[in-house]
Design a protein around this motif. Structure first.
Motif, short mmCIF file in Angstrom:
data_model
loop_
_atom_site.label_atom_id
_atom_site.label_comp_id
_atom_site.label_asym_id
_atom_site.label_seq_id
_atom_site.Cartn_x
_atom_site.Cartn_y
_atom_site.Cartn_z
N LYS A 31 0.83 -1.20 0.00
CA LYS A 31 0.00 0.00 0.00
C LYS A 31 0.88 1.26 0.00
O LYS A 31 0.62 2.22 -0.74
N ALA A 57 2.19 1.79 -3.38
CA ALA A 57 1.17 2.33 -4.28
C ALA A 57 0.94 3.81 -4.00
O ALA A 57 0.86 4.64 -4.92
N ASP A 58 0.86 4.15 -2.69
CA ASP A 58 0.65 5.56 -2.32
C ASP A 58 1.76 6.45 -2.87
O ASP A 58 1.50 7.54 -3.38
N GLN A 118 3.71 5.91 -5.39
CA GLN A 118 3.60 6.02 -6.86
C GLN A 118 2.47 6.98 -7.23
O GLN A 118 2.55 7.67 -8.24
N ALA A 119 1.44 7.05 -6.33
CA ALA A 119 0.33 7.95 -6.59
C ALA A 119 0.69 9.39 -6.21
O ALA A 119 -0.15 10.28 -6.27
N GLY A 120 1.90 9.57 -5.74
CA GLY A 120 2.35 10.94 -5.47
C GLY A 120 2.51 11.28 -3.99
O GLY A 120 2.91 12.40 -3.65
N ALA A 121 2.24 10.35 -3.10
CA ALA A 121 2.38 10.63 -1.66
C ALA A 121 3.87 10.46 -1.25
O ALA A 121 4.31 9.34 -0.99
N PRO A 148 7.03 1.93 -13.98
CA PRO A 148 5.72 1.27 -13.96
C PRO A 148 5.80 -0.15 -14.56
O PRO A 148 6.67 -0.43 -15.37
#
Lengths: 484, 489
Positions: free
Chosen positions: A438, A441-442, A444-447, A482
């Motif tokens: 998680k 993923a976060d 990679q989502a910009g967090a 990716p």
């Protein structure tokens, strides 16, 4: 009315760090001993006993005078200063009146980053008095107990010219003098215990006027803070009186910490006539040129010049220099660490930071602690090369400080060397990504902050040995691709 | 005749041949003190236990090493009460030191003990050695053994009287303006004031530190030399004691005066010197001339100012030296005193006698701001002139010969009411203290039945030449065997 200018001069008394007292063989160290146990016929002032001059005290005074650029006359003598007080067993203090050991020098000091110089009238030698003990306050106690353990301890007096122009300058002058005395190894600089004492003469005059105003002597200030507070108060008091058209009375006033005010102690009429005359028990002192030259050659680098040189020679900040020149031993330690191969800025950070904190807590001087300059240099070098993490190094330093081990040896011994090996790091990164999908993923989502737990997991898996910078870099590389 | 009437060297022979023991000598001295001193008043206290212990140790030393034991081994002696004696009360003749038991020995006391001397007691003196008659003692007035209606001289009056009355073989005194030489002259004994710094002052309760010297009083010049040789020399406890070697003083005793040039200072024969004293001096000078000395008149022009300078400098030092007697450790103030000043005043008023108080007041005055230059500084200049006078004269002569005092012993009470007359007693002795010179008073004759001494002054560290001339005066007058009436039994 013209603006008023304060005129301030300080008289500083410093107990000398000699082995024995000024005129007898008793120990000069007197604190913590049973009352009147550190005494002999001479310092008790018993009838018939005679003084003999302490050579070490004379040499310390001359060294101080030389460091203050004073002139050392060839002849000097001791005089008796006569007055009655129960802490003065002979009824006179052996001091120096018209032929002191030294004359006419100056002291450089800094105020708000500006260099100032203050003239030194003289540096002379005398003996300390005993101490009195009362039940409660002196005024209400119905007895006084006399302890003569301190009587006869060598006391050097540094008389400053009235060159100071504001209460702010006084503590700075005193700080510079205190540091010089510590550099010379002649005084411990302890104002609270009274081994360093300061009196001030304060007067006001219209700015531009040459002649001095009426002088008030202020006593009983036993910290830099109380010195400045007392002078600020006294200048304010005198300003107020003058502005109200009243005259200043020549007197001695004492600083009251409780009232935060100076309080009149003794007026001019009650001023003592000390009836100085040459001490017949001591022959005049002849100070040979050879001795003066020899003492001059042995002087340490003065603090001001040492600071300039460190600033010049190493790339370290002015604040760091200040900390590293507190005592000459601090600077010597620092230079030894650098000489052993540590980069100056890092060496300064480690010495002034973690090591000094450890020393302070253990009440030990850096040059006496279990970490040698070479050992600190090794550790600093390893941190700088990324071979060990800063936090691990700090922990090891603390442990080695206690145990006396070498911190660098502990690194090897415990296998705590930071791991930067690519294959090993890749494996730890894989594990972390598997454990915390998680977070990955976060991120990679910009967090951005999701990187922290991932690095943490790598550190944990490695037993804190993984190089955290490298771990972060590898994670960024991996998570930017990716499809993986 | 009592054994204590013998010279130290004769007693030394008898001690070494076991004809007499140190213990017997000490017992004889103590017995004589018990019998004779109540009338003389020389002793403030006797030290029986100490004497017996020291005598027994001396006897062991003499038995173990008769030739190696020092000349003073087993000889009964006594010390002026201004000298600190460990474990023995020391009062300096003052109320304020009553009960003071020093924890240490004066250097001279320790040196006498190390030389095997046996201390039988402590001797009376003027309070803090200030006086010329012993009448300023807070405890008792010592009388002159030759005439009990007369003073023994001061301030070492007890020391002189004890030797004259054969109560001890040698005593130590102190001389600030004549305090050894004057009583020596009055009591018919030999007294030596060494050069300033020749003998340690450590443990001598100070009167005037720049003038005080400890010295011996004995029956003979040789006895004085033996004591002086035992006590003289450098002392790490006294920075004013010279490190110049003492040398062989014994050699001087038998050299005679052949070839010596001796000066008689004109100013020392001026008005005030009695006819009887003058006659004794003239006879001594004639005998010295017959023995081959050349006598010349010399001048010491600053002499007339010396007394005034002395009575500024000495009191100045007194005012400071006696400040430690302030009621805290020494003396007791009024218990109801309501202030520190009152406590000081009452302790000092109760503790000090009138002459001491007078000198403290005088000394405080001359050192006070505004008066220092006019008195103290001026007196120091006169002191320099006095010293220069002597230095100049000693380029022409080897030693000076003069009366020790203008008169023989005066009557008890005669000068008590007149301090200036009392001070004048020291006019011929105090210049040597101002200049720091060596001096001796040696018995040379009698005037109206009273002993009269001749003073021999030498240059700084000129003890040897003083002893040499004094020994000649002694040999030519041959008086020392004579004991005061009633003391030779």
């Amino acid at each position: 009315m013209a603006e008023l200018e304060p005129v301030i001069g300080l008289e500083v008394h410093a107990q000398l760090l000699t082995k024995s007292k000024m005129f007898c063989g008793c120990r000069a160290e007197y604190l913590g001993l049973p009352p009147n146990s550190n005494t002999c016929p001479t310092c008790l002032g018993l009838p018939g006993a005679l003084p003999v001059i302490n050579r070490a005290a004379v040499e310390m005074t001359i060294r101080t005078a030389l460091a203050l650029a004073c002139r050392i006359p060839e002849f000097s003598k001791f005089d008796r200063k006569n007055y009655f007080y129960p802490d003065l067993p002979k009824g006179y203090q052996i001091s120096q009146f018209d032929l002191p050991l030294s004359l006419a020098g100056q002291l450089e000091f800094e105020v708000d980053g500006q260099r100032r110089a203050c003239g030194i009238t003289r540096v002379h030698l005398e003996e300390d008095a005993g101490t009195l003990h009362h039940a409660g306050e002196i005024h209400t106690s119905n007895f006084s107990l006399v302890d003569l353990n301190r009587a006869g301890v060598p006391l050097m007096e540094v008389v400053g010219e009235p060159d100071l122009r504001s209460p702010r300058e006084a503590p700075q002058y005193l700080r510079a003098l205190r540091q010089l005395l510590i550099y010379l190894g002649v005084n411990d600089g302890n104002m609270e215990q009274g081994s360093l004492r300061c009196d001030a003469n304060v007067s006001l005059r219209p700015r531009g006027q040459r002649e001095m105003g009426v002088k008030v002597e202020v006593k009983n200030m036993n910290s830099f803070r109380s010195l400045e507070a007392a002078l600020t108060y006294e200048v304010g008091r005198q300003t107020d009186l003058i502005q109200r058209g009243m005259t200043i009375v020549q007197e001695t006033r004492g600083w009251s910490e409780l009232e935060q005010a100076t309080v009149s102690q003794r007026g001019k009429e009650e001023a003592q006539d000390y009836r100085y005359f040459p001490e017949p028990d001591l022959p005049p002192l002849k100070v040979g040129r050879e001795l003066v030259e020899q003492l001059k050659a042995g002087l340490p680098e003065p603090p001001m010049r040492l600071r300039d040189r460190l600033l010049d020679q190493y790339e370290i900040s002015a604040e760091q220099v200040l900390v590293l020149t507190e005592r000459p031993q601090d600077a010597a330690y620092f230079e030894a660490v650098v000489a052993a191969g540590a980069p100056p800025r890092a060496a300064a950070n480690w010495q002034a930071g973690p090591l000094q904190a450890l020393c302070k807590a253990a009440r030990v001087e850096v040059e006496r602690c279990s970490i040698s300059a070479g050992e600190l240099a090794d550790l600093v070098r390893m941190v700088e090369a990324g071979e060990v993490s800063g936090s691990t190094a700090r922990e090891l330093l603390a442990e080695a400080f206690e145990s006396g081990a070498s911190p660098a040896a502990l690194v090897t011994e415990r296998g705590l060397a930071q791991v930067s090996d690519a294959a090993q790091m890749d494996a730890w990164v894989d594990d972390a990504l598997r454990q915390l999908p998680k977070a990955a993923a976060d991120f990679q989502a910009g967090a951005e902050r999701a990187l922290g737990p991932l690095v943490g997991a790598i550190r944990k898996a490695s037993g804190n040995r993984a190089n955290p910078d490298l771990a972060a870099r590898l994670l960024r590389e991996r998570l930017a691709r990716p499809g993986e | 005749m009592t054994l204590l009437g013998l010279s130290i060297s004769e007693l030394g022979r008898r001690l070494r041949s076991r004809e007499v023991s140190a213990r017997e000598l000490a017992l004889e001295a103590l017995d004589r003190i018990a019998r004779l001193d109540p009338a003389v008043g020389a002793f403030l206290r006797t030290t029986e236990e100490l004497a017996m212990a020291q005598a027994e140790a001396a006897d062991r030393w003499l038995a173990a090493d008769p030739q190696g034991a020092p000349p003073l081994c087993g000889i009964p002696v006594a010390h002026k009460d201004v000298l600190c004696t460990s474990g023995v009360e020391t009062t300096a003749g003052s109320r304020i030191l009553e009960g003071f038991v020093p924890p240490y020995d004066a250097t001279v006391v320790a040196r006498m003990a190390a030389a095997g001397a046996v201390v039988v007691g402590k001797l009376n003196c003027d309070e803090f050695a200030m006086g010329s008659s012993n009448e300023n003692s807070a405890y008792q007035a010592t009388v002159n053994p030759w005439d009990h209606t007369r003073v023994p001289g001061g301030s070492s009056g007890g020391s002189a009287a004890a030797v004259a009355a054969r109560l001890a073989c040698a005593t130590l005194g102190s001389d600030t303006g004549g305090s050894i030489r004057l009583p020596a002259s009055f009591c018919g004994v030999v007294g030596v004031k060494p050069s300033y710094g020749r003998v340690s002052r450590y443990g001598l309760i100070a009167f005037a530190s720049s003038l005080d010297q400890v010295g011996p009083l004995t029956k003979t010049v040789e006895d004085s030399q033996l004591v002086l040789s035992a006590i003289a020399g450098a002392d790490p406890h006294d920075s004013t004691a010279t490190t110049e070697p003492v040398g062989d003083l014994a050699a001087a005793l038998h050299q005679g005066v052949q070839g010596l040039r001796l000066g008689v200072p004109r100013e020392y024969l001026a008005a005030g010197v009695g006819a009887g004293v003058r006659e004794v001096l003239d006879q001594a000078c004639q005998r010295l001339e017959r023995e081959g000395a050349e006598l010349v008149e010399v001048s010491l022009p600053s002499t007339e100012y010396a007394l005034a300078a002395y009575y500024v400098i000495a009191p100045a030092e007194v005012s400071s030296n006696l400040a430690r007697m302030d009621g805290v450790r020494f003396g007791r103030g009024e218990p109801a005193a309501t202030s520190l000043v009152e406590a000081y005043e009452s302790a000092r008023h109760r503790g000090f006698g009138p002459e001491v108080r007078r000198r403290i007041a005088l000394g405080t005055y001359v050192l006070s701001s505004g008066y220092y230059d006019a008195y103290y500084l001026r007196a120091q200049k006169v002191r320099t002139l006095v010293a220069q006078d002597f230095a100049r004269v000693f380029q022409q002569v080897d030693a000076l010969v003069s009366p020790t005092a203008p008169t023989a012993a005066f009557l008890l009470g005669e000068r008590v009411a007149d301090p200036l007359a009392m001070y004048a007693t020291d006019a011929l002795t105090l210049p040597a203290n101002l200049a720091g010179l060596a001096g001796i008073s040696v018995p040379a004759g009698f005037a109206e039945g009273l002993p009269v001494g001749v003073q021999v002054l030498g240059p700084y560290l000129g003890e040897a030449v003083c002893l040499r001339v004094a020994a000649a005066v002694e040999a030519l007058s041959d008086l020392w065997h004579q004991a005061p009436p009633g003391t030779d039994g």
